[in-house]
Design a protein around this motif. Structure first.
Motif, PDB file in Angstrom:
ATOM      1  N   ILE A  59       0.868  -1.179   0.000  1.00  0.00           N
ATOM      2  CA  ILE A  59       0.000   0.000   0.000  1.00  0.00           C
ATOM      3  C   ILE A  59       0.902   1.225   0.000  1.00  0.00           C
ATOM      4  O   ILE A  59       2.026   1.172   0.513  1.00  0.00           O
ATOM      5  CB  ILE A  59      -0.960   0.054   1.207  1.00  0.00           C
ATOM      6  N   ASN A  60       0.426   2.322  -0.585  1.00  0.00           N
ATOM      7  CA  ASN A  60       1.246   3.537  -0.539  1.00  0.00           C
ATOM      8  C   ASN A  60       1.109   4.173   0.841  1.00  0.00           C
ATOM      9  O   ASN A  60       0.236   3.800   1.628  1.00  0.00           O
ATOM     10  CB  ASN A  60       0.914   4.498  -1.673  1.00  0.00           C
TER      11      ASN A  60
ATOM     12  N   ASP B 288      -3.779   3.703  -2.358  1.00  0.00           N
ATOM     13  CA  ASP B 288      -3.540   2.738  -3.440  1.00  0.00           C
ATOM     14  C   ASP B 288      -2.954   1.462  -2.859  1.00  0.00           C
ATOM     15  O   ASP B 288      -2.191   1.501  -1.891  1.00  0.00           O
ATOM     16  CB  ASP B 288      -2.554   3.308  -4.464  1.00  0.00           C
ATOM     17  N   ASP B 289      -3.312   0.338  -3.474  1.00  0.00           N
ATOM     18  CA  ASP B 289      -2.724  -0.936  -3.059  1.00  0.00           C
ATOM     19  C   ASP B 289      -2.521  -1.809  -4.280  1.00  0.00           C
ATOM     20  O   ASP B 289      -3.091  -1.565  -5.341  1.00  0.00           O
ATOM     21  CB  ASP B 289      -3.596  -1.648  -2.028  1.00  0.00           C
TER      22      ASP B 289
ATOM     23  N   ALA C 194      -1.361   0.876 -10.092  1.00  0.00           N
ATOM     24  CA  ALA C 194       0.013   0.906 -10.605  1.00  0.00           C
ATOM     25  C   ALA C 194       0.932   1.556  -9.578  1.00  0.00           C
ATOM     26  O   ALA C 194       0.527   2.451  -8.837  1.00  0.00           O
ATOM     27  CB  ALA C 194       0.057   1.680 -11.919  1.00  0.00           C
ATOM     28  N   LEU C 195       2.175   1.096  -9.541  1.00  0.00           N
ATOM     29  CA  LEU C 195       3.188   1.715  -8.681  1.00  0.00           C
ATOM     30  C   LEU C 195       3.530   3.080  -9.249  1.00  0.00           C
ATOM     31  O   LEU C 195       3.934   3.198 -10.405  1.00  0.00           O
ATOM     32  CB  LEU C 195       4.454   0.865  -8.647  1.00  0.00           C
TER      33      LEU C 195
ATOM     34  N   LEU D 194       5.871   3.502 -12.480  1.00  0.00           N
ATOM     35  CA  LEU D 194       6.942   2.514 -12.648  1.00  0.00           C
ATOM     36  C   LEU D 194       6.477   1.420 -13.597  1.00  0.00           C
ATOM     37  O   LEU D 194       5.280   1.127 -13.673  1.00  0.00           O
ATOM     38  CB  LEU D 194       7.325   1.919 -11.288  1.00  0.00           C
ATOM     39  N   PRO D 195       7.399   0.802 -14.325  1.00  0.00           N
ATOM     40  CA  PRO D 195       6.999  -0.253 -15.267  1.00  0.00           C
ATOM     41  C   PRO D 195       6.409  -1.459 -14.546  1.00  0.00           C
ATOM     42  O   PRO D 195       6.700  -1.703 -13.373  1.00  0.00           O
ATOM     43  CB  PRO D 195       8.306  -0.614 -15.975  1.00  0.00           C
TER      44      PRO D 195
END
Length: 141
Positions: free
Chosen positions: A90-91, A96-97, A119-120, A131-132
């Motif tokens: 989680i951020n 976000d998770d 998304a990260l 991030l990809p």
């Protein structure tokens, strides 16, 4: 007498060398220079603390941004085998998770694969940088 002493010393040296080979795959500091992010993990003892953020307590790890206090906290992890682990993140806002997998390709290269969820994203120059889906990380020695 000298042979016995020499034999004992040789055995002690061999024991010390074999103890140093006890490196665990999912206890590491991993980094990616391209995106200035790092992953500090210890899935075995789950005793990683986020610097400057003691509120989270001891965790399996976190993904951090270089020169920034933002992080993605690893809330749970499961080691599937000696080369693969699953983790939930989680951020630090809690908004976000995501569920991800971490693969160890060799002793120094890991890949974080975002499986499902948000998304990260990490801050960069006042904006969010995505991030990809497959993030390659190197182990710091």
């Amino acid at each position: 007498m000298t042979r016995i002493l020499l034999l004992v010393l040789l055995q002690l040296c061999c024991t010390a060398l074999s103890a140093q080979d006890d490196k665990q795959t999912f206890r590491a500091y991993l980094y990616n220079n391209e995106y200035d992010v790092y992953l500090r993990i210890n899935f075995y003892d789950q005793d990683v603390e986020v610097p400057g953020q003691p509120l989270y307590g001891k965790l399996p790890g976190f993904l951090g941004k270089v020169h920034n206090s933002f992080c993605w906290v690893i809330t749970s992890c499961k080691i599937k085998n000696e080369r693969e682990a699953e983790l939930d993140l989680i951020n630090d806002f809690g908004s976000d998770d995501l569920h991800a997998s971490l693969f160890c390709h060799n002793d120094s290269t890991y890949v974080l694969h975002q499986v499902k969820g948000n998304a990260l994203k990490v801050p960069k120059d006042g904006k969010w940088q995505r991030l990809p889906k497959y993030l390659v990380l190197k182990r710091k020695k």
